[in-house]
Write an enzyme that holds these catalytic residues in place. Structure first.
Site, PDB file in Angstrom:
ATOM      1  N   LEU A 191       0.833  -1.202   0.000  1.00 27.49           N
ATOM      2  CA  LEU A 191       0.000   0.000   0.000  1.00 27.49           C
ATOM      3  C   LEU A 191       0.868   1.252   0.000  1.00 27.49           C
ATOM      4  CD1 LEU A 191      -2.344  -1.535   2.662  1.00 27.49           C
ATOM      5  CD2 LEU A 191      -3.007  -1.014   0.307  1.00 27.49           C
ATOM      6  N   PRO A 192       0.290   2.427  -0.347  1.00 22.17           N
ATOM      7  CA  PRO A 192       1.137   3.605  -0.517  1.00 22.17           C
ATOM      8  C   PRO A 192       1.860   4.061   0.760  1.00 22.17           C
ATOM      9  CG  PRO A 192      -0.996   3.935  -1.584  1.00 22.17           C
ATOM     10  CD  PRO A 192      -1.099   2.654  -0.806  1.00 22.17           C
ATOM     11  N   THR A 216       6.289   0.778   2.028  1.00 24.15           N
ATOM     12  CA  THR A 216       7.300   1.584   2.732  1.00 24.15           C
ATOM     13  C   THR A 216       6.562   2.549   3.657  1.00 24.15           C
ATOM     14  OG1 THR A 216       8.726   1.481   0.807  1.00 24.15           O
ATOM     15  CG2 THR A 216       9.260   3.144   2.460  1.00 24.15           C
ATOM     16  N   LYS A 233      14.943   0.392   4.841  1.00 26.29           N
ATOM     17  CA  LYS A 233      14.384   0.950   3.603  1.00 26.29           C
ATOM     18  C   LYS A 233      14.470   2.476   3.587  1.00 26.29           C
ATOM     19  CE  LYS A 233      11.897   1.438  -0.116  1.00 26.29           C
ATOM     20  NZ  LYS A 233      12.506   1.241  -1.430  1.00 26.29           N
ATOM     21  N   LYS A 279       7.501  11.222   0.199  1.00 23.84           N
ATOM     22  CA  LYS A 279       7.024  10.574   1.437  1.00 23.84           C
ATOM     23  C   LYS A 279       8.170   9.849   2.145  1.00 23.84           C
ATOM     24  CE  LYS A 279       5.999   6.478   1.033  1.00 23.84           C
ATOM     25  NZ  LYS A 279       5.733   5.063   0.888  1.00 23.84           N
TER      26      LYS A 279
HETATM   27  P1  NAD Z   1       0.542   2.503  -6.025  1.00 23.55           P
HETATM   28  O1  NAD Z   1      -0.154   3.726  -5.569  1.00 23.55           O
HETATM   29  O2  NAD Z   1       0.737   2.265  -7.494  1.00 23.55           O
HETATM   30  O3  NAD Z   1      -0.237   1.207  -5.467  1.00 23.55           O
HETATM   31  C1  NAD Z   1      -0.840   1.157  -4.207  1.00 23.55           C
HETATM   32  C2  NAD Z   1      -2.217   0.521  -4.340  1.00 23.55           C
HETATM   33  O4  NAD Z   1      -2.841   0.469  -3.050  1.00 23.55           O
HETATM   34  C3  NAD Z   1      -3.162   1.341  -5.252  1.00 23.55           C
HETATM   35  O5  NAD Z   1      -3.624   0.507  -6.308  1.00 23.55           O
HETATM   36  C4  NAD Z   1      -4.290   1.781  -4.307  1.00 23.55           C
HETATM   37  O6  NAD Z   1      -5.556   1.814  -4.937  1.00 23.55           O
HETATM   38  C5  NAD Z   1      -4.225   0.691  -3.237  1.00 23.55           C
HETATM   39  N1  NAD Z   1      -4.847   1.050  -1.964  1.00 23.55           N
HETATM   40  C6  NAD Z   1      -4.735   2.210  -1.251  1.00 23.55           C
HETATM   41  N2  NAD Z   1      -5.430   2.107  -0.089  1.00 23.55           N
HETATM   42  C7  NAD Z   1      -5.994   0.866  -0.076  1.00 23.55           C
HETATM   43  C8  NAD Z   1      -6.804   0.172   0.864  1.00 23.55           C
HETATM   44  N3  NAD Z   1      -7.195   0.737   2.022  1.00 23.55           N
HETATM   45  N4  NAD Z   1      -7.201  -1.086   0.559  1.00 23.55           N
HETATM   46  C9  NAD Z   1      -6.811  -1.657  -0.611  1.00 23.55           C
HETATM   47  N5  NAD Z   1      -6.033  -1.058  -1.533  1.00 23.55           N
HETATM   48  C10 NAD Z   1      -5.626   0.192  -1.262  1.00 23.55           C
HETATM   49  O7  NAD Z   1       1.944   2.458  -5.268  1.00 23.55           O
HETATM   50  P2  NAD Z   1       3.215   1.515  -5.578  1.00 23.55           P
HETATM   51  O8  NAD Z   1       4.148   2.237  -6.476  1.00 23.55           O
HETATM   52  O9  NAD Z   1       2.746   0.143  -5.928  1.00 23.55           O
HETATM   53  O10 NAD Z   1       3.908   1.515  -4.138  1.00 23.55           O
HETATM   54  C11 NAD Z   1       3.434   0.724  -3.063  1.00 23.55           C
HETATM   55  C12 NAD Z   1       4.449   0.811  -1.924  1.00 23.55           C
HETATM   56  O11 NAD Z   1       5.707   0.288  -2.374  1.00 23.55           O
HETATM   57  C13 NAD Z   1       4.718   2.254  -1.444  1.00 23.55           C
HETATM   58  O12 NAD Z   1       4.866   2.255  -0.051  1.00 23.55           O
HETATM   59  C14 NAD Z   1       6.020   2.603  -2.140  1.00 23.55           C
HETATM   60  O13 NAD Z   1       6.745   3.585  -1.402  1.00 23.55           O
HETATM   61  C15 NAD Z   1       6.725   1.252  -2.168  1.00 23.55           C
HETATM   62  N6  NAD Z   1       7.703   1.081  -3.252  1.00 23.55           N
HETATM   63  C16 NAD Z   1       7.416   1.440  -4.537  1.00 23.55           C
HETATM   64  C17 NAD Z   1       8.368   1.272  -5.558  1.00 23.55           C
HETATM   65  C18 NAD Z   1       8.085   1.664  -6.981  1.00 23.55           C
HETATM   66  O14 NAD Z   1       9.037   1.669  -7.791  1.00 23.55           O
HETATM   67  N7  NAD Z   1       6.855   2.000  -7.356  1.00 23.55           N
HETATM   68  C19 NAD Z   1       9.618   0.713  -5.240  1.00 23.55           C
HETATM   69  C20 NAD Z   1       9.874   0.315  -3.938  1.00 23.55           C
HETATM   70  C21 NAD Z   1       8.907   0.505  -2.959  1.00 23.55           C
END
Ligand code: NAD
Length: 300
Positions: free
Chosen positions: A64-65, A95, A170, A245
């Site tokens: 999740l975000p 994260t 992280k 963030k």
């Molecule tokens: P994203 O926003 O694409 O995906 C997150 C998903 O969570 C979304 O589809 C959103 O609709 C869903 N969501 C939000 N609240 C919810 C809830 N209450 N119930 C169900 N679903 C819910 O973000 P992402 O890029 O996939 O990143 C996710 C995590 O991974 C973050 O913490 C980010 O910092 C970390 N991260 C991302 C990357 C990257 O390259 N994108 C790399 C490493 C770590």
């Protein structure tokens, strides 16, 4: 094994795709219908709520975000906690603030449920390849129980320490990556201003002390690294708002510890400003496009 997967966005979708390829059955939930449809396309079945996903699985994974989304998904009405039987294990791979990981772990422990944090590094290409770096915080027994699922998504699964310590590792990593993205962008803007070729400069730095992961694999200048977001119009990738963030998590952690911090807060403000100019949902390396020279007269 049935895995409940909550949060099937940019990272969650390819990660659950790898679980399915390695023989796990995935029950997915996301509040976004589009994200949930993507999970179904990769072979997951659809849950109606986080509680439903938890009820129908033996292991729960969340991606999740940010901190508030994790607290909501686990602890709100129809949340994961409602669907779990005592003894079950949850793995949060988002994260977030390490203090929130510990708080959620304590709340779940009160009903006999176990929780570990396992944030990832590597971005979308390595999420697709199943070669993420995964840093894990939790009891050894719980980490070993989750290891087969984690190994389906990552090439390096490192047990850092107790609950929350995966998040500490992280945020330390992303402090360096976030600052690097701004530093690399500044350097390549100066080079551009002097007419130095970006490809030649990249070759020089790759063999010099300024070499960084961000430049090698996520080059902010378009056209130099085929898989970098910059070469795909800065489609994320890792969104500017998410990197801002993460730098905020580092700044908060340092404040609690009374560690002086200068460079990370500055980089965070650059990213926040880029976000306020419409780049929040673009890849964080789009900060390069924001650091344009100002138009107009010669400097005074
Ligand atoms: P994203 O926003 O694409 O995906 C997150 C998903 O969570 C979304 O589809 C959103 O609709 C869903 N969501 C939000 N609240 C919810 C809830 N209450 N119930 C169900 N679903 C819910 O973000 P992402 O890029 O996939 O990143 C996710 C995590 O991974 C973050 O913490 C980010 O910092 C970390 N991260 C991302 C990357 C990257 O390259 N994108 C790399 C490493 C770590």
């Amino acid at each position: 094994m049935n895995v409940g997967f909550v949060g099937t966005g940019t990272m969650g979708a390819p990660m659950l795709g790898n679980l399915i390829k390695k023989g796990f059955a995935v029950v997915a939930y996301d509040i976004s219908p589009e994200a949930l449809a993507n999970a179904e396309k990769r072979g997951a079945s659809r849950a109606e709520s986080p509680a439903d996903a938890a009820r129908r699985s033996e292991l729960v994974i969340t991606m999740l975000p940010s901190s508030s989304h994790v607290e909501q998904a686990y602890l709100d009405k129809n949340g994961i906690a409602e669907g779990l039987r005592p003894g079950r294990l949850c793995v949060d791979m988002s994260t977030i603030d390490p203090a929130v990981s510990r708080r959620v772990a304590q709340r779940l422990a009160a009903s006999g449920v176990r929780f570990i944090d396992a944030p990832v590094s590597g971005g979308v290409p390595r999420a697709e390849d199943g070669t993420l770096a995964i840093m894990v915080g939790g009891e050894t027994r719980d980490v070993e129980e989750a290891r087969p699922a984690l190994a389906a998504m990552g090439a390096n699964v490192i047990h850092v320490g107790g609950v929350g310590s995966g998040e500490v590792a992280k945020l330390c990593n992303n402090l360096i990556a976030g600052v690097s993205a701004v530093a690399v962008s500044e350097a390549f803007r100066i080079a551009d201003g002097f007419g130095v070729d970006a490809k030649v400069l990249t070759d020089v730095i790759a063999k010099s002390s300024g070499n960084t992961w961000v430049m090698q694999f996520m080059h902010p200048v378009p056209g130099l690294v085929a898989k970098a977001a910059s070469s795909n119009d800065y489609a994320p990738g890792f969104m500017t708002d998410l990197m801002a963030k993460d730098l905020g998590l580092a700044v908060n952690a340092a404040r609690e510890l009374r560690v002086p911090l200068f460079v990370a807060p500055a980089a965070q403000q650059v990213l926040r400003l880029a976000s306020s100019h419409g780049l929040g949902r673009r890849d964080f390396t789009s900060v390069y496009t924001f650091l344009k020279p100002s138009a107009g007269d010669a400097p005074v």
